[in-house]
Each structure stands twice: as C-alpha cells, then as structure tokens.
Write an enzyme that holds these catalytic residues in place. Sequence first.
Site, PDB file in Angstrom:
ATOM      1  N   LYS A  34      28.672  18.970 -44.026  1.00 34.63           N
ATOM      2  CA  LYS A  34      29.357  19.548 -43.113  1.00 34.63           C
ATOM      3  C   LYS A  34      29.563  18.821 -41.733  1.00 34.63           C
ATOM      4  CE  LYS A  34      24.726  21.348 -42.028  1.00 34.63           C
ATOM      5  NZ  LYS A  34      23.717  22.352 -42.054  1.00 34.63           N
ATOM      6  N   ARG A 130      18.090  34.067 -39.626  1.00 33.16           N
ATOM      7  CA  ARG A 130      19.252  33.509 -39.298  1.00 33.16           C
ATOM      8  C   ARG A 130      20.434  34.393 -39.971  1.00 33.16           C
ATOM      9  NH1 ARG A 130      20.561  27.224 -38.731  1.00 33.16           N
ATOM     10  NH2 ARG A 130      20.733  27.770 -40.825  1.00 33.16           N
ATOM     11  N   TYR A 255      26.754   5.897 -11.479  1.00 37.89           N
ATOM     12  CA  TYR A 255      26.892   6.977 -10.649  1.00 37.89           C
ATOM     13  C   TYR A 255      25.676   7.489  -9.896  1.00 37.89           C
ATOM     14  CZ  TYR A 255      31.957   7.741 -12.339  1.00 37.89           C
ATOM     15  OH  TYR A 255      33.182   7.736 -12.582  1.00 37.89           O
ATOM     16  N   MET A 303      31.354   8.377 -18.564  1.00 39.16           N
ATOM     17  CA  MET A 303      32.216   8.994 -19.490  1.00 39.16           C
ATOM     18  C   MET A 303      32.648   8.045 -20.505  1.00 39.16           C
ATOM     19  SD  MET A 303      35.983  10.961 -19.133  1.00 39.16           S
ATOM     20  CE  MET A 303      35.423  12.321 -18.618  1.00 39.16           C
TER      21      MET A 303
HETATM   22  C1  LIG Z   1      22.687  21.847 -42.760  1.00 40.88           C
HETATM   23  C2  LIG Z   1      21.807  22.419 -44.059  1.00 40.88           C
HETATM   24  C3  LIG Z   1      21.218  21.687 -44.983  1.00 40.88           C
HETATM   25  C4  LIG Z   1      21.106  20.334 -44.750  1.00 40.88           C
HETATM   26  O1  LIG Z   1      19.926  20.095 -43.867  1.00 40.88           O
HETATM   27  P1  LIG Z   1      19.367  18.627 -43.623  1.00 40.88           P
HETATM   28  O2  LIG Z   1      18.328  18.835 -42.716  1.00 40.88           O
HETATM   29  O3  LIG Z   1      20.504  17.999 -42.954  1.00 40.88           O
HETATM   30  O4  LIG Z   1      19.014  17.972 -45.046  1.00 40.88           O
HETATM   31  C5  LIG Z   1      20.714  22.505 -46.102  1.00 40.88           C
HETATM   32  N1  LIG Z   1      20.894  23.654 -46.221  1.00 40.88           N
HETATM   33  C6  LIG Z   1      21.626  24.376 -45.388  1.00 40.88           C
HETATM   34  C7  LIG Z   1      21.937  26.146 -45.534  1.00 40.88           C
HETATM   35  C8  LIG Z   1      22.128  23.909 -44.083  1.00 40.88           C
HETATM   36  O5  LIG Z   1      22.750  24.597 -43.382  1.00 40.88           O
END
Ligand SMILES: *Cc1c(COP(=O)(O)O)cnc(C)c1O
Length: 359
Positions: A34, A130, A255, A303
């Site tokens: 992701k 969650r 800055y 930046m």
């Molecule tokens: C992002 C995610 C993972 C991977 O987590 P890491 O800490 O990057 O290994 C696994 N399961 C779910 C549901 C996630 O959202």
Amino acid sequence: MRPTQAIVCLGAIADNLETASRFAPDAKIMAVIKANAYGHGAIEVARALQTRVPAFAVAFFDEAVQLRDAGITRPILILQGTTGEADVAEAAAKDFWLMLHCRQQVDRVLRSDTAKPVRVWIKVDTGMHRLGLAATELGHVCEELSASANVQPEMVLCSHLACADELANPITRQQVNQLHEYAAKHSLPLSIANSAAIMCWPETHADWNRPGYMLYGNSPLGSFGGAKPGLVPAMTMTSEILTIRELSPGDGTGYGLNWVAQKHSKVGTISIGYADGYPRHAPSGTPVLVNGQRVPLVGRVSMDMISVDLTALDKVEIGAPVELWGPGLSVNEVAACAGTIGYEILAGLTGRVPLTYRP
Ligand SMILES: *Cc1c(COP(=O)(O)O)cnc(C)c1O
C-alpha cells in the site's frame, strides 16, 4: 538534472522477504505494498516480488486497479474492502480479494449481481477498535457468506494488532487468543501478523502473514535498531552538496536564522526539502551522511533545501555525495529526530523525488 534521487534496491526487498519467511517458515506471505509500497514504487516492487509471493495487499480499490492496469497478475487483497456495490463484480473479475470489516460490506457482497464469486477475508475486531466485525456478528456472517454463491469457499479470518511493536504489552497475546478462539469455532484459516508481530510474536504467525515495513528493510521497532534482524534498507535517499559557504561566528542560516554559528563554520546546502518529503520538523543536529560521515543538519528545513555543518570534515567539496537515509543511516533515526516514525517519512515521499531502481 538535480542529483537528488531515491535509489531502490529491489534485491534488498527480495532478501527482506526471505528474512520475513525465515521468521515464520510455515506462513504464506502477503506482501503489503500500500501507499506506493511505502514510497518505494508499488508497480516496480510488485513486479520484483510477484514470482515470490502468492498475493499482495493494498489499502483501497484504486491502488489495486493501478497494479492490475500495470500488468500485475497476482491476487490483491484490498484491506479496506469496497465502498461501492459495483466494486464487488469488478473485484471478482480482477481477482481482487475483499476484506469485509463491517455489516454493510458483507451485505454488499451478498446482494451483488457479480458474475463470478469473489474471494473474501473476514476481519474481526479483537481490540484495536478501528475496523472489524464484532465477535457477536461473526457466526451469522460466516454462515451467510459460506452459503452465498457470490463468495468463493476459501475464506480467511483476519485481525490487526494494535500494539505489536510494544514487546511487553499483554494486549497482543489477548488479541491472538481471541482470534484463535473464533477461528476454532468457525474453522477458518487465520491471518494476524504485521512486521512487528512476525519479528517478535511467534504466537501470531498463522496461515497468512502480512509484512509491510520490514520488506523495505527497516525495523518496525525502535529497539531492534538497524542491523539485528538481518534487514537491509532498500532505499537510499541520495544527493550531492549543492554549495558550500563559510560562516563567521554570529552568522545565522536558514529561515528564522535560528541556527547561529558559534565559530568559523563551513555550511553546505543540499537540494532536498519538505516538498520532497524530508521531514520539516527535523531539528538542527539531525544526522546526514556526507562523504559517508555523519554531520548535523543546521537551521530549518526549507521547501527545497537543507543545510548541514561541514566544519568537522577534512576534505569536502561541492558535489560531495550525500545520504539522507539508507543502509548507512537508518530512516528510523532521522524520523525519531523529527518526532515521527520511518513509516511516515517513506510513505510521505512526494512525486518530486525520482525513484531509480537497481537489481
Ligand atoms: C499496513 C498493514 C499491514 C502491514 O503493517 P507493517 O507494520 O507495515 O508490517 C498489515 N496488515 C494491515 C491490516 C495493514 O493495514
């Protein structure tokens, strides 16, 4: 061309995948790619891993579509499931697996007019609060899904850990025990472990593990440091010294002029800034490697630029090689200086930094 680039070693990612499977040899690995593979380029990473893993995971539908359009053929689990009814048929057609985490998502699959059955994972909430169905809903949902012609028979029961990176926290064991209880009741394969759990909680290893961050070569735990678990950072954020100037005592830089030279100093400028994803909150003193040696960042992150104090280096010239993070300097350390985590830095890289690939 600006010398700033992120060099990604695809071989390192493959090696880190090996490391993940050494921690848990019996589990199938779902590689989590992701957020553009945590900034490393999802398409390239998927191409490099697709003969090595049975499936990938992304957060949402569009990320999966992008990978399919690029020719990635492995199944892709969509961790947030679908938001539209039409998505179910498209998911089935494209071999996307849907994580079902609430009643509405289950209904969407049951009601869909999909031509092909879709593969689903059922997410149960074991304490993170969650995403996930409540334990009380689970029995009914499993029955309905098993009975539906819209659903492929191979379902997986899944949960996500809230505190896997806290090695003394008893919550992880409670979450795992709960999930095992549900799994036994519904006799389904299981998936629990993220990177921290793969490395530190063997009792979480199950039919499928879901490593993300560790694949990119960084420890999800501050306390593991860099080298110990045998992970190799896949990304080296590199640049060169753009210019060097001499400062007299009392001269400020950046800055707000909030860093002031205490003695005659040599300050170098590097072409990377918060518009690239370098953390703006990195304070003076945050390490940067120049000619392979650690020097401190000085003044505010702009930046497009940062400055570093080169006074301690013997020989340094314009064009000297710079590493912002990589195998020589952990992104976790840079992140800690800036009050964040390496995940945020990597996932937050902007499209302005070219990614260059090495085998
Ligand atoms: C992002 C995610 C993972 C991977 O987590 P890491 O800490 O990057 O290994 C696994 N399961 C779910 C549901 C996630 O959202």
